[in-house]
Design a protein around this motif. Structure first.
Motif, short mmCIF file in Angstrom:
data_model
loop_
_atom_site.label_atom_id
_atom_site.label_comp_id
_atom_site.label_asym_id
_atom_site.label_seq_id
_atom_site.Cartn_x
_atom_site.Cartn_y
_atom_site.Cartn_z
N GLN A 164 5.81 -1.64 1.82
CA GLN A 164 4.37 -1.42 1.82
C GLN A 164 3.68 -2.24 0.74
O GLN A 164 4.16 -2.39 -0.37
N ASN A 165 2.50 -2.78 1.08
CA ASN A 165 1.59 -3.45 0.15
C ASN A 165 2.28 -4.53 -0.70
O ASN A 165 2.51 -4.36 -1.90
N GLY A 208 -0.27 -5.39 8.92
CA GLY A 208 -0.84 -6.23 7.87
C GLY A 208 -1.55 -7.42 8.48
O GLY A 208 -1.95 -7.40 9.64
N THR A 209 -1.70 -8.48 7.69
CA THR A 209 -2.36 -9.68 8.17
C THR A 209 -1.54 -10.91 7.80
O THR A 209 -0.75 -10.88 6.86
N GLN A 243 -8.51 -4.98 -1.03
CA GLN A 243 -9.41 -6.11 -1.27
C GLN A 243 -8.98 -7.34 -0.49
O GLN A 243 -9.80 -8.01 0.15
N LEU A 244 -7.69 -7.64 -0.53
CA LEU A 244 -7.19 -8.80 0.21
C LEU A 244 -7.27 -8.57 1.71
O LEU A 244 -7.56 -9.51 2.48
N ARG A 245 -7.04 -7.36 2.14
CA ARG A 245 -7.12 -7.05 3.57
C ARG A 245 -8.55 -7.28 4.08
O ARG A 245 -8.75 -7.82 5.17
N GLN A 246 -9.56 -6.91 3.30
CA GLN A 246 -10.94 -7.11 3.70
C GLN A 246 -11.26 -8.59 3.89
O GLN A 246 -11.92 -8.99 4.86
N LEU A 247 -10.77 -9.42 2.96
CA LEU A 247 -11.00 -10.86 3.08
C LEU A 247 -10.31 -11.42 4.30
O LEU A 247 -10.86 -12.25 5.04
N TYR A 275 -9.73 -16.48 -0.89
CA TYR A 275 -8.50 -15.71 -0.72
C TYR A 275 -7.40 -16.24 -1.64
O TYR A 275 -6.74 -15.47 -2.35
N LEU A 276 -7.21 -17.55 -1.65
CA LEU A 276 -6.21 -18.17 -2.51
C LEU A 276 -6.53 -17.96 -3.98
O LEU A 276 -5.63 -17.74 -4.80
N HIS A 277 -7.80 -18.03 -4.32
CA HIS A 277 -8.21 -17.84 -5.72
C HIS A 277 -7.92 -16.41 -6.17
O HIS A 277 -7.43 -16.18 -7.29
#
Length: 335
Positions: free
Chosen positions: A104-105, A126-127, A169-173, A199-201
């Motif tokens: 997870q995560n 996930g993504t 936060q990353l999932r939203q992006l 996203y990379l930043h």
């Protein structure tokens, strides 16, 4: 008939064991490299994902990938970048000579030339973002690449664990990129490119923050693990291509690194939880399996290629690691 075939095979292997090294070279054939998947489209075809919306960028949810996709991805190298955000998954993942279970995560990173394979269990959540160097304007030859994208290097081969807030936060992006990809807006690729840069930043911030929290000794130990893996990869590549003829050992690799074998083993076990010899065996097994699956070399030829002087010992070594003989493995897994 089966008994006759076994007798013929054993007779051949016994004769091979008695050959001199020069005589064995006559059996040596050019090495077949581990397959490279050069494009995102080729990867989608190989993995059973259909066709990407764009040849240089693709964003999607793992849980929406078709059930027909492969459960086991054979060993390969790709020529593009991939970032997977696992929110809940059951996956046995092999990168280089490191095998990990993903839960997870956490984030997983792939980059051109990286050696990997995996075996999934159940549905993944996930993504995933696939992109080429050209799309993201990423230049791995630039002097500042390692500091700008530390997660796309050998040092970033380990999974990056996230807390729930970071993962959200990353999932939203990622979700925003996915919406843009599937939209009909004329400027969607321009927007995805900008979102990818953000996203990379954000990932770099997380990565440097988490790695920066490591004590100096732990950082030094991690650096030695990376050097060890680099030397091991290079040596095994030379072994397979015929530039080396001696099987790698912890002592040999320690000499190449300029340190003692005891110190190397102590550090590697402290960082990875496994002795250095286990890393050597895993790397050897990855390359041996690749030749069994992607070449027509006979077992005796492969044994010699990897520095085994005795084919019977090679068979015992392989069966101890896999529970199968090399011929059984080839028959079961070769397409």
């Amino acid at each position: 008939m089966g008994r006759l075939v076994r007798c013929m095979i054993n007779s051949y292997l016994n004769k091979f064991d008695r050959l001199t090294r020069n005589q064995r070279k006559e059996l040596y054939t050019p090495v077949v490299p581990i397959p490279a998947i050069y494009s995102i489209t080729d990867f989608f075809n190989a993995y059973g994902l259909g066709r990407p919306l764009h040849p240089q960028i693709m964003c999607m949810r793992l849980e929406e990938q078709p059930d027909t996709k492969l459960k086991v991805m054979p060993l390969y190298r790709s020529n593009f970048y991939r970032i997977i955000l696992f929110t809940n998954s059951q996956l046995a993942f092999t990168a280089g000579n490191t095998r990990q279970s993903i839960g997870q995560n956490c984030l997983s990173f792939s980059y051109p030339g990286k050696l990997e394979s995996w075996e999934r269990e159940g549905r993944l959540y996930g993504t995933v973002i696939y992109f080429t160097q050209e799309f993201a304007d990423v230049d791995s030859t630039h002097s500042g690449f390692d500091s700008q994208y530390p997660f796309f290097t050998l040092a970033g081969d380990t999974l990056l664990s996230l807390d729930q807030t970071e993962a959200d936060q990353l999932r939203q992006l990622a979700e925003e990129m996915i919406r843009e990809m599937y939209s009909e807006l004329p400027d969607k690729l321009s927007m995805v490119r900008k979102l990818l840069a953000v996203y990379l930043h954000k990932i770099r911030r997380l990565y440097t923050q988490k790695m920066g929290q490591l004590p100096a000794e732990q950082k030094a130990n991690q650096a030695l693990l990376n050097r060890f893996r680099n030397v091991l990869d290079e040596y095994v590549t030379q072994l397979v291509s015929g530039q080396q003829s001696v099987m790698p050992s912890v002592s040999l690799l320690a000499d190449l690194l300029g340190i003692s074998a005891n110190y190397l083993n102590e550090v590697i076990k402290r960082v990875s939880g496994l002795p250095a010899s286990a890393h050597v065996q895993r790397k050897m097994m990855l390359e041996i399996k690749a030749l069994l699956l992607h070449s027509d070399d006979q077992v005796a030829q492969i044994a010699y290629r990897f520095g085994f002087d005795n084919v019977s010992y090679f068979n015992r070594f392989f069966k101890k690691q896999t529970g199968q003989t090399p011929l059984e493995f080839r028959a079961r897994h070769q397409v």
